[in-house]
Write an enzyme that holds these catalytic residues in place. Sequence first.
Site, mmCIF file in Angstrom:
data_model
loop_
_atom_site.group_PDB
_atom_site.id
_atom_site.type_symbol
_atom_site.label_atom_id
_atom_site.label_comp_id
_atom_site.label_asym_id
_atom_site.label_seq_id
_atom_site.Cartn_x
_atom_site.Cartn_y
_atom_site.Cartn_z
ATOM 1 N N SER A 102 0.812 -1.216 0.000
ATOM 2 C CA SER A 102 0.000 0.000 0.000
ATOM 3 C C SER A 102 0.850 1.273 0.000
ATOM 4 C CB SER A 102 -0.964 -0.040 1.189
ATOM 5 O OG SER A 102 -1.937 0.958 1.091
ATOM 6 N N ASP A 241 -2.535 6.495 -3.412
ATOM 7 C CA ASP A 241 -1.372 5.841 -2.821
ATOM 8 C C ASP A 241 -0.906 4.729 -3.751
ATOM 9 O OD1 ASP A 241 -3.416 4.043 -2.374
ATOM 10 O OD2 ASP A 241 -2.717 3.460 -0.373
ATOM 11 N N ASP A 243 -1.122 1.551 -4.025
ATOM 12 C CA ASP A 243 -1.992 0.483 -4.543
ATOM 13 C C ASP A 243 -3.379 0.985 -4.919
ATOM 14 O OD1 ASP A 243 -2.968 0.799 -1.923
ATOM 15 O OD2 ASP A 243 -3.548 -1.304 -1.785
ATOM 16 N N ASP A 245 -5.926 2.316 -3.267
ATOM 17 C CA ASP A 245 -7.152 2.209 -2.460
ATOM 18 C C ASP A 245 -7.394 3.450 -1.605
ATOM 19 O OD1 ASP A 245 -5.237 1.816 -0.482
ATOM 20 O OD2 ASP A 245 -6.100 -0.037 0.296
#
Length: 445
Positions: A102, A241, A243, A245
Amino acid sequence: MSERKYFGTDGIRGKVGDTPITPEFVLKLGWAAGKVLARHGSRKIIIGKDTRISGYMLESALEAGLAAAGLSASFTGPMPTPAVAYLTRTFRAEAGIVISASHNPFYDNGIKFFSIDGAKLPDDVEEAIEAEMEKPLTCVESSELGKASRIIDAAGRYIEFCKGTFPSELSLKGLKIVVDCANGATYHIAPSVLRELGATVIAIGVEPDGMNINEKCGATDVRQLQERVLQEKAHVGLAFDGDGDRVMMVDHLGNKVDGDQILYIIAREGLRQGQLRGGAVGTLMSNMGLELALKQLGIPFARAKVGDRYVLEKLQELGWRIGAENSGHVILLDKTTTGDGIVAGLQVLTAIVRNSMSLHDLCSGMKLLPQILVNVRFAGEHNPLESEEVRKITEQVEVELAGRGRVLLRKSGTEPLIRVMVEGEDEQQVTALAHRIADAVKSAG
């Protein structure tokens, strides 16, 4: 729920090369997950990743483990976490696996799972996988080994899904948008979505090299985005960010707009359109200003524990549809099953276009109270939150706030950090009090 050895609040995460993020462990994890998931029928697993250099190594290890358990892997290549959740649903795969840490630096990585319906794996399935990890690895018969394939049109499918969450009668034509993809998984997705909806797009953070993900860019560091929005005289900026999400936004004046403000805008727009079911869910970290602003609109507000999985649990418990963390995880259950930065950003852009209002003006109905967050890193097994001195200092601070603020101390679920949050009416006082507690935590750690 029994104590889990490997799975944290957001899957399994750590430094690459250290257990559990090693090729050996991840191969065994793939096998154990395969053994558990194969019991449910389907034998296809979707595997996506962000842009970290270690993703190549880890996806190979996962695929080998899954194949040994008799499951086939379909690779998406670099793809946002919510895209993997979406593709898992549409392909009717037994599960989706995302290789990502992440918002963490490139030298960290992690593994998280989605169930067949695109939601996080239930705790009992994660516990079953951990139990399987304790057994010796065995290989299925050669005729039953899994295969590997690549999903050729994964990006195109997800781009169309994202566009479908934006009202068909509206367009982004006339809007100049700066988008920062954090050199992460949205780099080839978000700019295309916005351009195809009619916006003029300036894209930054779209040159991943495997090591620059989240580096001074993206949702965790919006300074570059703020500068570029002002320089380009853009209407709005969006930052994701690594990833994809999470989303943070920047208004035309260069002000940061966080997850609390995004939740406020989406909730108010839902109310205006008569589409809001119930209320909105935040977390213990959500600013008191959000709670007060929603109260003025007559929108119920509930707080969940910190972590998007807990926001989702609270939404399901209450039967509500929208929730968010101030860090930018926004869950919109009418559209997605998990936090989706692009989809959340599109809902704010919908409000901008539909109301002919700037992002700055849309935020004006909510006044954020000063909130200071100090992260204190600690080493060793001892939890500083159990210290008598930390407890004493915290109580003193609460007395000083005299009911006109909040103190929250919590241990991170993904890193060896204690997060100290103090909120109140006076920024200078709040800052001093937060650092007083942080110093006590440092001494105890």
